[in-house]
Design a protein around this motif. Structure first.
Motif, PDB file in Angstrom:
ATOM      1  N   VAL A   3       0.824  -1.197   0.000  1.00 12.83           N
ATOM      2  CA  VAL A   3       0.000   0.000   0.000  1.00 12.83           C
ATOM      3  C   VAL A   3       0.866   1.257   0.000  1.00 12.83           C
ATOM      4  O   VAL A   3       1.890   1.316   0.679  1.00 12.83           O
ATOM      5  N   ASP A   4       0.442   2.259  -0.760  1.00  8.33           N
ATOM      6  CA  ASP A   4       1.131   3.548  -0.781  1.00  8.33           C
ATOM      7  C   ASP A   4       0.708   4.379   0.428  1.00  8.33           C
ATOM      8  O   ASP A   4      -0.374   4.205   0.977  1.00  8.33           O
ATOM      9  N   LEU A   5       1.561   5.298   0.825  1.00  9.09           N
ATOM     10  CA  LEU A   5       1.296   6.179   1.943  1.00  9.09           C
ATOM     11  C   LEU A   5       0.983   7.567   1.409  1.00  9.09           C
ATOM     12  O   LEU A   5       1.703   8.088   0.558  1.00  9.09           O
ATOM     13  N   SER A   6      -0.096   8.151   1.893  1.00 11.79           N
ATOM     14  CA  SER A   6      -0.481   9.484   1.444  1.00 11.79           C
ATOM     15  C   SER A   6      -0.093  10.503   2.522  1.00 11.79           C
ATOM     16  O   SER A   6      -0.583  10.462   3.647  1.00 11.79           O
ATOM     17  N   VAL A   7       0.797  11.432   2.142  1.00 13.43           N
ATOM     18  CA  VAL A   7       1.236  12.482   3.060  1.00 13.43           C
ATOM     19  C   VAL A   7       0.863  13.817   2.428  1.00 13.43           C
ATOM     20  O   VAL A   7       1.489  14.264   1.470  1.00 13.43           O
ATOM     21  N   GLY A   8      -0.173  14.436   2.931  1.00 14.58           N
ATOM     22  CA  GLY A   8      -0.602  15.727   2.417  1.00 14.58           C
ATOM     23  C   GLY A   8      -1.057  15.655   0.969  1.00 14.58           C
ATOM     24  O   GLY A   8      -0.866  16.607   0.226  1.00 14.58           O
ATOM     25  N   GLY A   9      -1.610  14.542   0.568  1.00 22.81           N
ATOM     26  CA  GLY A   9      -2.070  14.374  -0.797  1.00 22.81           C
ATOM     27  C   GLY A   9      -1.010  13.876  -1.755  1.00 22.81           C
ATOM     28  O   GLY A   9      -1.278  13.633  -2.923  1.00 22.81           O
ATOM     29  N   VAL A  10       0.202  13.697  -1.273  1.00 15.13           N
ATOM     30  CA  VAL A  10       1.295  13.188  -2.097  1.00 15.13           C
ATOM     31  C   VAL A  10       1.462  11.707  -1.777  1.00 15.13           C
ATOM     32  O   VAL A  10       1.648  11.329  -0.619  1.00 15.13           O
ATOM     33  N   LEU A  11       1.392  10.869  -2.802  1.00 15.06           N
ATOM     34  CA  LEU A  11       1.531   9.437  -2.592  1.00 15.06           C
ATOM     35  C   LEU A  11       3.010   9.045  -2.576  1.00 15.06           C
ATOM     36  O   LEU A  11       3.768   9.381  -3.478  1.00 15.06           O
ATOM     37  N   ILE A  12       3.379   8.336  -1.521  1.00 16.50           N
ATOM     38  CA  ILE A  12       4.737   7.841  -1.377  1.00 16.50           C
ATOM     39  C   ILE A  12       4.654   6.322  -1.460  1.00 16.50           C
ATOM     40  O   ILE A  12       3.895   5.704  -0.716  1.00 16.50           O
ATOM     41  N   PRO A  13       5.409   5.699  -2.361  1.00 16.01           N
ATOM     42  CA  PRO A  13       5.364   4.241  -2.487  1.00 16.01           C
ATOM     43  C   PRO A  13       5.729   3.552  -1.172  1.00 16.01           C
ATOM     44  O   PRO A  13       6.611   4.007  -0.433  1.00 16.01           O
ATOM     45  N   GLY A  14       5.053   2.462  -0.898  1.00 17.85           N
ATOM     46  CA  GLY A  14       5.284   1.738   0.342  1.00 17.85           C
ATOM     47  C   GLY A  14       6.696   1.211   0.471  1.00 17.85           C
ATOM     48  O   GLY A  14       7.251   1.150   1.571  1.00 17.85           O
ATOM     49  N   LEU A  15       7.299   0.819  -0.652  1.00 23.06           N
ATOM     50  CA  LEU A  15       8.670   0.310  -0.591  1.00 23.06           C
ATOM     51  C   LEU A  15       9.674   1.396  -0.216  1.00 23.06           C
ATOM     52  O   LEU A  15      10.699   1.117   0.418  1.00 23.06           O
ATOM     53  N   VAL A  16       9.379   2.639  -0.580  1.00 24.97           N
ATOM     54  CA  VAL A  16      10.259   3.750  -0.190  1.00 24.97           C
ATOM     55  C   VAL A  16      10.171   3.981   1.314  1.00 24.97           C
ATOM     56  O   VAL A  16      11.178   4.232   1.983  1.00 24.97           O
ATOM     57  N   VAL A  17       8.962   3.877   1.845  1.00 26.59           N
ATOM     58  CA  VAL A  17       8.772   4.026   3.295  1.00 26.59           C
ATOM     59  C   VAL A  17       9.524   2.918   4.028  1.00 26.59           C
ATOM     60  O   VAL A  17      10.185   3.168   5.044  1.00 26.59           O
ATOM     61  N   LEU A  18       9.433   1.685   3.509  1.00 22.09           N
ATOM     62  CA  LEU A  18      10.166   0.585   4.125  1.00 22.09           C
ATOM     63  C   LEU A  18      11.676   0.792   4.017  1.00 22.09           C
ATOM     64  O   LEU A  18      12.420   0.451   4.928  1.00 22.09           O
ATOM     65  N   ALA A  19      12.137   1.351   2.910  1.00 22.08           N
ATOM     66  CA  ALA A  19      13.565   1.619   2.748  1.00 22.08           C
ATOM     67  C   ALA A  19      14.039   2.651   3.763  1.00 22.08           C
ATOM     68  O   ALA A  19      15.133   2.525   4.321  1.00 22.08           O
ATOM     69  N   LEU A  20      13.227   3.673   4.013  1.00 20.94           N
ATOM     70  CA  LEU A  20      13.598   4.671   5.023  1.00 20.94           C
ATOM     71  C   LEU A  20      13.622   4.058   6.424  1.00 20.94           C
ATOM     72  O   LEU A  20      14.509   4.366   7.227  1.00 20.94           O
ATOM     73  N   ALA A  21      12.661   3.187   6.714  1.00 21.35           N
ATOM     74  CA  ALA A  21      12.649   2.503   8.012  1.00 21.35           C
ATOM     75  C   ALA A  21      13.872   1.601   8.148  1.00 21.35           C
ATOM     76  O   ALA A  21      14.498   1.543   9.220  1.00 21.35           O
ATOM     77  N   ALA A  22      14.230   0.907   7.075  1.00 17.47           N
ATOM     78  CA  ALA A  22      15.416   0.054   7.101  1.00 17.47           C
ATOM     79  C   ALA A  22      16.684   0.887   7.258  1.00 17.47           C
ATOM     80  O   ALA A  22      17.632   0.463   7.928  1.00 17.47           O
TER      81      ALA A  22
END
Length: 71
Positions: A3-22
């Motif tokens: 699932v993508d993450l929506s931050v202020g109407g901007v969609l951030i790919p879920g894999l990018v979020v996981l990469a930042l967490a990693a």
């Protein structure tokens, strides 16, 4: 599908979020290795950091439940 993450109407790919967490987890593990002195056992510290990142990223991707509409 992750699932993508929506931050202020901007969609951030879920894999990018996981990469930042990693990346954050990798920084914590590398600091822990430095404090305990384990990093001295390895010849190439950058290669160890890359390996830790890849392992953590793979674990996060595996643990995240896939959400999709296809059967």
């Amino acid at each position: 599908m992750i699932v993508d993450l929506s931050v202020g109407g901007v969609l951030i790919p879920g894999l990018v979020v996981l990469a930042l967490a990693a990346l954050v987890a990798t920084m914590a593990v590398v600091r822990l290795l430095a404090v305990t002195g384990v990093h001295r056992l390895f010849a190439h510290r950058a290669l160890v950091e890359l390996a830790v990142f890849v392992l953590l990223y793979g674990l996060l991707v595996q643990c995240l439940p896939s959400v999709g509409t296809l059967p």
